[in-house]
Scaffold this motif. Sequence first.
Motif, PDB file in Angstrom:
ATOM      1  N   PRO A   4     -48.526  90.116  41.130  1.00  0.00           N
ATOM      2  CA  PRO A   4     -49.005  90.267  42.502  1.00  0.00           C
ATOM      3  C   PRO A   4     -48.158  91.289  43.248  1.00  0.00           C
ATOM      4  CG  PRO A   4     -47.747  88.230  42.257  1.00  0.00           C
ATOM      5  CD  PRO A   4     -47.864  88.840  40.904  1.00  0.00           C
ATOM      6  N   ASP A  55     -52.542  68.226  51.552  1.00  0.00           N
ATOM      7  CA  ASP A  55     -51.698  67.795  52.661  1.00  0.00           C
ATOM      8  C   ASP A  55     -51.173  68.957  53.504  1.00  0.00           C
ATOM      9  OD1 ASP A  55     -50.422  68.490  50.290  1.00  0.00           O
ATOM     10  OD2 ASP A  55     -48.583  67.474  50.814  1.00  0.00           O
ATOM     11  N   PRO A 344     -54.648  66.345  40.642  1.00  0.00           N
ATOM     12  CA  PRO A 344     -53.308  66.360  41.219  1.00  0.00           C
ATOM     13  C   PRO A 344     -53.353  66.341  42.752  1.00  0.00           C
ATOM     14  CG  PRO A 344     -53.409  67.931  39.424  1.00  0.00           C
ATOM     15  CD  PRO A 344     -54.813  67.420  39.630  1.00  0.00           C
ATOM     16  N   GLY A 345     -52.512  65.526  43.323  1.00  0.00           N
ATOM     17  CA  GLY A 345     -52.494  65.376  44.784  1.00  0.00           C
ATOM     18  C   GLY A 345     -53.182  64.088  45.220  1.00  0.00           C
ATOM     19  N   GLU A 347     -52.958  61.219  43.492  1.00  0.00           N
ATOM     20  CA  GLU A 347     -52.331  60.078  42.821  1.00  0.00           C
ATOM     21  C   GLU A 347     -52.130  58.883  43.747  1.00  0.00           C
ATOM     22  OE1 GLU A 347     -51.412  63.154  42.464  1.00  0.00           O
ATOM     23  OE2 GLU A 347     -51.522  63.563  40.317  1.00  0.00           O
ATOM     24  N   ASN A 348     -51.506  59.137  44.905  1.00  0.00           N
ATOM     25  CA  ASN A 348     -51.223  58.016  45.798  1.00  0.00           C
ATOM     26  C   ASN A 348     -52.491  57.274  46.172  1.00  0.00           C
ATOM     27  OD1 ASN A 348     -48.475  58.267  45.896  1.00  0.00           O
ATOM     28  ND2 ASN A 348     -48.489  59.628  47.678  1.00  0.00           N
ATOM     29  N   TYR A 351     -53.929  55.356  43.082  1.00  0.00           N
ATOM     30  CA  TYR A 351     -53.147  54.169  42.730  1.00  0.00           C
ATOM     31  C   TYR A 351     -53.283  53.083  43.787  1.00  0.00           C
ATOM     32  CZ  TYR A 351     -51.154  56.822  38.875  1.00  0.00           C
ATOM     33  OH  TYR A 351     -50.992  57.556  37.732  1.00  0.00           O
ATOM     34  N   GLU A 401     -54.442  77.975  39.572  1.00  0.00           N
ATOM     35  CA  GLU A 401     -53.213  78.340  40.251  1.00  0.00           C
ATOM     36  C   GLU A 401     -52.502  79.394  39.406  1.00  0.00           C
ATOM     37  OE1 GLU A 401     -51.014  74.706  40.692  1.00  0.00           O
ATOM     38  OE2 GLU A 401     -52.732  73.659  41.547  1.00  0.00           O
ATOM     39  N   TRP A 402     -51.442  79.948  39.984  1.00  0.00           N
ATOM     40  CA  TRP A 402     -50.728  81.006  39.277  1.00  0.00           C
ATOM     41  C   TRP A 402     -50.294  80.555  37.882  1.00  0.00           C
ATOM     42  CZ3 TRP A 402     -50.434  86.012  40.001  1.00  0.00           C
ATOM     43  CH2 TRP A 402     -49.512  86.734  39.246  1.00  0.00           C
ATOM     44  N   ARG A 403     -49.791  79.317  37.776  1.00  0.00           N
ATOM     45  CA  ARG A 403     -49.311  78.836  36.476  1.00  0.00           C
ATOM     46  C   ARG A 403     -50.431  78.804  35.440  1.00  0.00           C
ATOM     47  NH1 ARG A 403     -49.860  72.773  36.432  1.00  0.00           N
ATOM     48  NH2 ARG A 403     -51.021  72.286  38.320  1.00  0.00           N
TER      49      ARG A 403
ATOM     50  N   PRO B 344     -45.210  60.339  41.179  1.00  0.00           N
ATOM     51  CA  PRO B 344     -46.569  60.409  41.715  1.00  0.00           C
ATOM     52  C   PRO B 344     -46.568  60.617  43.224  1.00  0.00           C
ATOM     53  CG  PRO B 344     -46.425  58.618  40.132  1.00  0.00           C
ATOM     54  CD  PRO B 344     -45.021  59.149  40.317  1.00  0.00           C
ATOM     55  N   GLY B 345     -47.405  61.507  43.666  1.00  0.00           N
ATOM     56  CA  GLY B 345     -47.468  61.842  45.081  1.00  0.00           C
ATOM     57  C   GLY B 345     -46.786  63.180  45.372  1.00  0.00           C
ATOM     58  N   GLU B 347     -46.967  65.793  43.268  1.00  0.00           N
ATOM     59  CA  GLU B 347     -47.574  66.827  42.432  1.00  0.00           C
ATOM     60  C   GLU B 347     -47.804  68.130  43.181  1.00  0.00           C
ATOM     61  OE1 GLU B 347     -48.456  63.730  42.468  1.00  0.00           O
ATOM     62  OE2 GLU B 347     -48.310  63.036  40.403  1.00  0.00           O
ATOM     63  N   ASN B 348     -48.458  68.042  44.342  1.00  0.00           N
ATOM     64  CA  ASN B 348     -48.763  69.276  45.060  1.00  0.00           C
ATOM     65  C   ASN B 348     -47.505  70.062  45.378  1.00  0.00           C
ATOM     66  OD1 ASN B 348     -51.521  69.005  45.101  1.00  0.00           O
ATOM     67  ND2 ASN B 348     -51.554  67.924  47.063  1.00  0.00           N
ATOM     68  N   TYR B 351     -45.990  71.559  42.106  1.00  0.00           N
ATOM     69  CA  TYR B 351     -46.753  72.691  41.568  1.00  0.00           C
ATOM     70  C   TYR B 351     -46.651  73.913  42.476  1.00  0.00           C
ATOM     71  CZ  TYR B 351     -48.636  69.527  38.061  1.00  0.00           C
ATOM     72  OH  TYR B 351     -48.752  68.638  37.024  1.00  0.00           O
ATOM     73  N   ARG B 352     -46.517  73.669  43.782  1.00  0.00           N
ATOM     74  CA  ARG B 352     -46.303  74.797  44.689  1.00  0.00           C
ATOM     75  C   ARG B 352     -45.015  75.527  44.325  1.00  0.00           C
ATOM     76  NH1 ARG B 352     -49.174  72.303  49.064  1.00  0.00           N
ATOM     77  NH2 ARG B 352     -47.564  70.744  49.326  1.00  0.00           N
ATOM     78  N   ASN B 355     -45.517  77.360  40.916  1.00  0.00           N
ATOM     79  CA  ASN B 355     -46.315  78.578  41.105  1.00  0.00           C
ATOM     80  C   ASN B 355     -45.508  79.669  41.800  1.00  0.00           C
ATOM     81  OD1 ASN B 355     -48.865  77.898  39.934  1.00  0.00           O
ATOM     82  ND2 ASN B 355     -49.262  76.551  41.673  1.00  0.00           N
ATOM     83  N   MET B 358     -42.956  81.163  39.351  1.00  0.00           N
ATOM     84  CA  MET B 358     -43.610  81.980  38.324  1.00  0.00           C
ATOM     85  C   MET B 358     -44.110  83.293  38.918  1.00  0.00           C
ATOM     86  SD  MET B 358     -45.678  79.154  36.074  1.00  0.00           S
ATOM     87  CE  MET B 358     -46.117  80.263  34.730  1.00  0.00           C
ATOM     88  N   ARG B 359     -44.604  83.200  40.161  1.00  0.00           N
ATOM     89  CA  ARG B 359     -45.108  84.392  40.825  1.00  0.00           C
ATOM     90  C   ARG B 359     -43.996  85.425  41.009  1.00  0.00           C
ATOM     91  NH1 ARG B 359     -46.972  81.790  44.916  1.00  0.00           N
ATOM     92  NH2 ARG B 359     -49.116  81.400  44.310  1.00  0.00           N
TER      93      ARG B 359
END
Lengths: 561, 561
Positions: A4, A55, A344-345, A347-348, A351, A401-403, B344-345, B347-348, B351-352, B355, B358-359
């Motif tokens: 990028p 979120d 993903p996101g 989970e809460n 559960y 996503e980028w990954r 759990p919870g 994840e977002n 992963y942010r 990402n 990695m970017r």
Amino acid sequence: MSHPHPELSLPAPLKDGGVRVVALGGLGEVGRNMAVIEHKGQLLVIDCGVLFPDDHHPGIDLILPDFSSIQDRLDDIQAIVLTHGHEDHIGAVPYLLKLKPDIPLVGSQLTLALIEAKLKEHRIKPYTLTVREGARETLGVFDCEFVAVNHSIPDALAVFVRTSGGTLLHTGDFKMDQLPLDGRLTDLRAFARLGEEGVDLFLTDSTNAEVPGFTTPEKDIAPAIDRVFRHAKRRIIVACFSSHVHRVQQVLDAAEKSGRKVAMVGRSMVRNMGIAADLGYLHVPDNILVDFKKLGDLPDHKVTLICTGSQGEPMAALSRMANRDHQIEVGEGDTVLMASSLIPGNENAVYRVINGLMRLGADVVHKGNAKVHVSGHASAGELLYCYNIVKPRNVMPVHGEWRHLRANADLALATGVHPKGVVVVEDGVVVDLVDGKVRVAGAVPCGYVYVDGSSVGEADEALLKDRQILRDEGFISVIVVMDSSSGKIVAGPEITARGFVEDDVIFDDVMPKLTQALDDATSQGVSDTYQLEQVMRRTVGGWVGRKIRRRPMIIPVVIEA
Amino acid sequence: MSHPHPELSLPAPLKDGGVRVVALGGLGEVGRNMAVIEHKGQLLVIDCGVLFPDDHHPGIDLILPDFSSIQDRLDDIQAIVLTHGHEDHIGAVPYLLKLKPDIPLVGSQLTLALIEAKLKEHRIKPYTLTVREGARETLGVFDCEFVAVNHSIPDALAVFVRTSGGTLLHTGDFKMDQLPLDGRLTDLRAFARLGEEGVDLFLTDSTNAEVPGFTTPEKDIAPAIDRVFRHAKRRIIVACFSSHVHRVQQVLDAAEKSGRKVAMVGRSMVRNMGIAADLGYLHVPDNILVDFKKLGDLPDHKVTLICTGSQGEPMAALSRMANRDHQIEVGEGDTVLMASSLIPGNENAVYRVINGLMRLGADVVHKGNAKVHVSGHASAGELLYCYNIVKPRNVMPVHGEWRHLRANADLALATGVHPKGVVVVEDGVVVDLVDGKVRVAGAVPCGYVYVDGSSVGEADEALLKDRQILRDEGFISVIVVMDSSSGKIVAGPEITARGFVEDDVIFDDVMPKLTQALDDATSQGVSDTYQLEQVMRRTVGGWVGRKIRRRPMIIPVVIEA
């Protein structure tokens, strides 16, 4: 390989005869997939989906692709090709058609039926062109051939685009189930033939590129579903995506075998399965369906419910059952089968639903304890097959996503695609294909476009930032009334707070300080509303930071009376 | 087997000679672990931890166990036994000691060192009693023996409590790594001996009860760590929990082998590893540590950083590196190793970060693509061993959400524990052990106690609900000034909104309606502030619902001048 470039500027006009590709969504996120292909001044759109907020986007309903770079060129769009009927590929079509309702939609029978039902809610009647795998259609300067692919919704298509400047193969979302329920394979023979002809740019689904090996066939979850139907003592409540026709088919088949009736619950489930059944994609055994309202007439061990809410969505049937806020009272002996992924996101939320249902006494069978879900996307092993069969000149990973994009690029490189031919780019980055070679030509604006209640594109990052502060800290509003002729404060300060503390008595502490500060200011002749508001903000903000150790939003208001 | 009873009332006084157990946290959630044991009018507390808030608790800093049922009985508490030094087991100790600072803390050397460091920040100097595995201490009527267990922090203990009314074995958090890095095994010989003696109630860690099989030994991640150190071209940045001494040990060992220096980053990492090294739990190779600020003097391929932020915490070093908001500028050739779980919870957030890194060009090695993490908790297979070795009369699963407790109970049942002897209960449910038999005796209040800035226990569900509305919808504040003598409105309405729309111009639409409604009300003689506020609320709320399709919080204010 391209990375990028945050400093990219607007691209120069496309070279004569070249082909330009830009994703207005889907590269850098999972959702709002949309690619725009340009050739000889004409545009072809592939998919136009929505992204579901997380979120970081409080209160937002949907996130759309950014149409701003094509807003002045709507007349150049020859068609919108829709690869399949999932929301992240068709959900933004109504918003694009609101700008120009007569852009033709091209897609398979089921895909178009789903988007037409959605457009009806927006009171748009689209122009459509139904295509099947093998069909070839000329859409302006774009000669499009459609190829069957297998995905978690029936009737998905890849599209091969021939132009005088080069060819592109876009997989859409796909996997390569070798024993699909409907027998409709991803057409690797077509991929091979098109590869022989020459694929200048291969745009491939990256969603599962990080996952090693091969995606399990949909059929392989049948034993786990059957086990549920064999052992369940009372009702069976199945939650899955409302577009997953094959998953619902498996549940219907199991219900038929075990002599249970089925009721569908949830607006999107009822609508989509109605469409799928009408068009012959879902085979509903005779007399198996019953109306949800008539379930009371059946003994519990004859009942199956298929409902939405597999992601823990708070308003969906399943969450409401878990909260004892639904007509269906889940209890001891009921079995809940969550035949779905866990995005993903979520989970809460998921559960919470599982715990709630188990607490009520239900058995909960889910991805975490049984083989009741398989993905709809090709894993790394499948992608390798694809690259080796197509042997593309250039590759542009899409959808992820980028990954995910990076992992997909690494697979392309591993099969021998030249590093210069692999472009890993994000939304808005413009990629030109000229003389069989790709290069990054610049970038167009491509921000998140928020649907927020009835507003589209008005909510911005500042608004979301405000919501985040309000969420974490609440606010304190401080009001005084100033006599505009004398410049004297004649009423207030009055303090209101929400989301901060419940007991207003704590403000007794700051009130004298505030009155003093305002007195000082007015006695020094300050009567400017803005300046007085700054005094109020500083006084209350300083106090709350020191004493309460919080940073609520401070809203000072001076009213002139 | 016992289920939750929402209608449970306060328990009758405990029978003479009986033993009472109640969890004030940790049963129904992962965190704020705390059990209270009562016998002959005396209390013993086992652990006193915090729960980290999720998206249902906006703005909340920490969630504590509910002390209300023991608040009047603090003098009865003989000791707080701390099984190990994780926040979810010791984090709430400062809040309990604030109520009574002289309750003795009993735990292993490392555990006490960690809680003492934490208490120092709260300016509390506790009374402590250091114990080792094998030690036996009389704490009032509770005769406690401590047993070594293996966990993701060194020096963890289980505790066996002998009373004249029966015996209890509490595992704390544990797993059964058969090749632990420090050679300190979960002492199954002691478990066997105590089982022979007789365990009337076995309280067992449920965290991984849903996970089939056995937890992989910590040692098994060494090859993946070594691979990173062998192949990394430039800097290696390791993120892990700041209490995971063995994980850090493995990184130090790998760094030493490859001739790299190590800098620790992050306050908790520096503090905890300092303590662990001082006490001999962490073996720091000579001359390997360098100050973070001196990293610039070293070539990149000689650098290792060990930092916090493995859960995507926005203020931690790793997130800030991913956002280019940290002194360390991550770039092409750097390797980031996330040697941690993904709670759990988170994840977002995680992963942010991945990402983002990695970017920037970094290689990111994480749980998803390499074997760089193992759990600290016993899986189902290990729990079965435990039940068969201990052969307890009764079992009460602890530490987990409902689904974890249920799964753990099912394991106990599978090994032959009598169904009447397995109690699956949540926080606050009172379990009595009398004559070797358990029964649910009632329940005590056990709500979430929120730490919110400097306030403890003041934030309530209504406040959190307000924050959620503010987050999703924002607010509209409507102010008018009323002359108190005439009852006439002399200024306003003035409208302020935040988190709703940015452009106040939309309120031009409702302003005339609002003025009209207020005129109508005042001309009918309404001058009651509350009634006028209701008029304002209804008018603006109705308008915004119909026109904007949102439900922001409406705050009407009538100021009398």
